[in-house]
Design a protein around this motif. Sequence first.
Motif, PDB file in Angstrom:
ATOM      1  N   LEU A 290       0.823  -1.211   0.000  1.00  0.00           N
ATOM      2  CA  LEU A 290       0.000   0.000   0.000  1.00  0.00           C
ATOM      3  C   LEU A 290       0.858   1.263   0.000  1.00  0.00           C
ATOM      4  O   LEU A 290       0.560   2.225  -0.716  1.00  0.00           O
ATOM      5  CB  LEU A 290      -0.926  -0.015   1.218  1.00  0.00           C
ATOM      6  CG  LEU A 290      -2.076   0.988   1.262  1.00  0.00           C
ATOM      7  CD1 LEU A 290      -3.036   0.769   0.100  1.00  0.00           C
ATOM      8  CD2 LEU A 290      -2.828   0.868   2.588  1.00  0.00           C
ATOM      9  N   LEU A 317      -8.063  -4.407   4.797  1.00  0.00           N
ATOM     10  CA  LEU A 317      -8.346  -3.050   4.325  1.00  0.00           C
ATOM     11  C   LEU A 317      -9.637  -2.507   4.932  1.00  0.00           C
ATOM     12  O   LEU A 317      -9.736  -1.313   5.236  1.00  0.00           O
ATOM     13  CB  LEU A 317      -8.436  -3.038   2.797  1.00  0.00           C
ATOM     14  CG  LEU A 317      -7.134  -3.374   2.056  1.00  0.00           C
ATOM     15  CD1 LEU A 317      -7.391  -3.495   0.558  1.00  0.00           C
ATOM     16  CD2 LEU A 317      -6.067  -2.320   2.328  1.00  0.00           C
ATOM     17  N   TRP A 320      -8.994  -1.161   8.226  1.00  0.00           N
ATOM     18  CA  TRP A 320      -8.217   0.081   8.152  1.00  0.00           C
ATOM     19  C   TRP A 320      -9.012   1.212   7.511  1.00  0.00           C
ATOM     20  O   TRP A 320      -8.451   2.253   7.172  1.00  0.00           O
ATOM     21  CB  TRP A 320      -6.946  -0.148   7.331  1.00  0.00           C
ATOM     22  CG  TRP A 320      -5.940  -1.050   7.969  1.00  0.00           C
ATOM     23  CD1 TRP A 320      -5.930  -1.517   9.250  1.00  0.00           C
ATOM     24  CD2 TRP A 320      -4.774  -1.602   7.337  1.00  0.00           C
ATOM     25  NE1 TRP A 320      -4.838  -2.324   9.463  1.00  0.00           N
ATOM     26  CE2 TRP A 320      -4.108  -2.397   8.311  1.00  0.00           C
ATOM     27  CE3 TRP A 320      -4.232  -1.507   6.054  1.00  0.00           C
ATOM     28  CZ2 TRP A 320      -2.924  -3.080   8.027  1.00  0.00           C
ATOM     29  CZ3 TRP A 320      -3.052  -2.191   5.771  1.00  0.00           C
ATOM     30  CH2 TRP A 320      -2.404  -2.967   6.753  1.00  0.00           C
ATOM     31  N   LEU A 324      -8.025   5.173   5.230  1.00  0.00           N
ATOM     32  CA  LEU A 324      -7.918   5.013   3.785  1.00  0.00           C
ATOM     33  C   LEU A 324      -8.893   5.909   3.031  1.00  0.00           C
ATOM     34  O   LEU A 324      -9.967   6.237   3.521  1.00  0.00           O
ATOM     35  CB  LEU A 324      -8.181   3.556   3.388  1.00  0.00           C
ATOM     36  CG  LEU A 324      -7.275   2.490   4.018  1.00  0.00           C
ATOM     37  CD1 LEU A 324      -7.728   1.105   3.589  1.00  0.00           C
ATOM     38  CD2 LEU A 324      -5.822   2.725   3.631  1.00  0.00           C
ATOM     39  N   TYR A 335      -7.622   1.751  -3.248  1.00  0.00           N
ATOM     40  CA  TYR A 335      -7.323   2.305  -1.930  1.00  0.00           C
ATOM     41  C   TYR A 335      -6.046   3.145  -1.954  1.00  0.00           C
ATOM     42  O   TYR A 335      -5.117   2.881  -2.714  1.00  0.00           O
ATOM     43  CB  TYR A 335      -7.135   1.172  -0.911  1.00  0.00           C
ATOM     44  CG  TYR A 335      -8.307   0.232  -0.794  1.00  0.00           C
ATOM     45  CD1 TYR A 335      -9.278   0.418   0.188  1.00  0.00           C
ATOM     46  CD2 TYR A 335      -8.452  -0.849  -1.665  1.00  0.00           C
ATOM     47  CE1 TYR A 335     -10.361  -0.451   0.300  1.00  0.00           C
ATOM     48  CE2 TYR A 335      -9.529  -1.722  -1.559  1.00  0.00           C
ATOM     49  CZ  TYR A 335     -10.477  -1.514  -0.580  1.00  0.00           C
ATOM     50  OH  TYR A 335     -11.553  -2.369  -0.468  1.00  0.00           O
ATOM     51  N   SER A 336      -6.027   4.138  -1.069  1.00  0.00           N
ATOM     52  CA  SER A 336      -4.807   4.898  -0.809  1.00  0.00           C
ATOM     53  C   SER A 336      -4.876   5.402   0.623  1.00  0.00           C
ATOM     54  O   SER A 336      -5.961   5.485   1.212  1.00  0.00           O
ATOM     55  CB  SER A 336      -4.667   6.078  -1.783  1.00  0.00           C
ATOM     56  OG  SER A 336      -5.749   6.987  -1.637  1.00  0.00           O
ATOM     57  N   LEU A 337      -3.736   5.734   1.196  1.00  0.00           N
ATOM     58  CA  LEU A 337      -3.700   6.277   2.550  1.00  0.00           C
ATOM     59  C   LEU A 337      -4.174   7.726   2.535  1.00  0.00           C
ATOM     60  O   LEU A 337      -4.029   8.428   1.534  1.00  0.00           O
ATOM     61  CB  LEU A 337      -2.291   6.162   3.121  1.00  0.00           C
ATOM     62  CG  LEU A 337      -1.888   4.699   3.366  1.00  0.00           C
ATOM     63  CD1 LEU A 337      -0.380   4.534   3.355  1.00  0.00           C
ATOM     64  CD2 LEU A 337      -2.471   4.201   4.683  1.00  0.00           C
ATOM     65  N   TYR A 338      -4.743   8.178   3.644  1.00  0.00           N
ATOM     66  CA  TYR A 338      -5.472   9.443   3.634  1.00  0.00           C
ATOM     67  C   TYR A 338      -4.593  10.677   3.474  1.00  0.00           C
ATOM     68  O   TYR A 338      -5.091  11.746   3.122  1.00  0.00           O
ATOM     69  CB  TYR A 338      -6.338   9.571   4.890  1.00  0.00           C
ATOM     70  CG  TYR A 338      -5.601   9.944   6.162  1.00  0.00           C
ATOM     71  CD1 TYR A 338      -5.419  11.275   6.521  1.00  0.00           C
ATOM     72  CD2 TYR A 338      -5.102   8.971   7.021  1.00  0.00           C
ATOM     73  CE1 TYR A 338      -4.759  11.625   7.689  1.00  0.00           C
ATOM     74  CE2 TYR A 338      -4.446   9.307   8.189  1.00  0.00           C
ATOM     75  CZ  TYR A 338      -4.276  10.633   8.522  1.00  0.00           C
ATOM     76  OH  TYR A 338      -3.613  10.971   9.679  1.00  0.00           O
ATOM     77  N   GLN A 343       1.690   8.357   4.691  1.00  0.00           N
ATOM     78  CA  GLN A 343       2.266   7.303   3.857  1.00  0.00           C
ATOM     79  C   GLN A 343       3.789   7.292   3.990  1.00  0.00           C
ATOM     80  O   GLN A 343       4.403   6.223   4.112  1.00  0.00           O
ATOM     81  CB  GLN A 343       1.865   7.514   2.399  1.00  0.00           C
ATOM     82  CG  GLN A 343       2.369   6.441   1.453  1.00  0.00           C
ATOM     83  CD  GLN A 343       1.749   6.563   0.069  1.00  0.00           C
ATOM     84  OE1 GLN A 343       0.801   7.310  -0.130  1.00  0.00           O
ATOM     85  NE2 GLN A 343       2.281   5.828  -0.879  1.00  0.00           N
TER      86      GLN A 343
END
Length: 353
Positions: A290, A317, A320, A324, A335-338, A343
């Motif tokens: 990720l 996911l 989490w 995300l 998905y991606s980190l906020y 990150q």
Amino acid sequence: MNTSPRPPTPINSPSYPTEFQQVILKKSQNFVGRIFVFTAIFNFIQRCDRGYFTIIGAPGSGKSAILAKYVTENPQVLYYNAQLPGKNRAEEFITSISTQIETENFTSLHSLLQQVSDKLEPQQKFIIAIDALDAVNHTDQTKGSNLFYLPRYLPRGVYFLLTRRPYLRKQSGLLIETPFQILDLAAYPQENHEDIQSYIRQYVNSDEELTAQLTAKSENNFMYTSAYFDCAQYKKLSDHLSQILPAISKEVDRLTPDLEAYYQQHFHKMIPPNSPSQEREFKSSVLNVLVQFSSVVSAESIASTIDADEYDVEEVLENWREFLTLQEIDGEIHYSLYHSSFQDFLSKQVNFA
């Protein structure tokens, strides 16, 4: 400073515990904007004779500040913060609420609210604001009960104003059959962008070049931005902004101690240090993939990369979800980190093979 529309006069006159007063004061300082949120709250209360209004947003999106500002502008509203130490259990919540309205003669939260409702005049409102509903620990509650035992039905004139991070519907922890509205801050990118710009301008003497640079780096995240402005290094530099733009640009890429601690809490929630080693290893492998993607990635791609079952990856996911950002591409969720700084932080925590 912008202010929110005021709802009809509430009945209660609370006395907030000291720890809540401190949070309200800190979170409401230098507050700007968010008029679209306050207007939505006001309209909901005007339109419905009872109900739940929930503000959803990623960590650092300004939910706590919005609630603190609302309480500041409407001091008759009861306030509770579930994120503070020792405040995430139902017993403590109900005790605090009953103390704020100075009553002990009730058998349940529902009966307490009914007593209050019975005393309301036609235009009076009884409003309880709860910050960080996602922090509630419900392990000692009756199975299947609502978080904090919040009532499924509300009596006339009673409202709950809630904030929480993104969640899956099946994990909402709430079953309600009363008017409700959900406002997702992520659905208002332009308003968020304008508000973060206004917030930054307060600190940089309206320097438009610096405002534009910091706005881009903020990714509309108030926690990231405020942590930077609160740090000692900024305070040393702030008197010479026009001469030290390159230095500030370099400094803002570094994590402040507060922000690093904040991200560390996220990381431990994603991969608890005391969880079984096999579980930690699997979650670390998912996180490894990720954080390496500069854009978005699907569960299928992650599963293929680590040679794992896609269902198992999706389960991780889902757990989490609050950290995300989800984007649908060709019918598939990616998905991606906020936030990119989160990150970057995680990339240093995971042991890449």
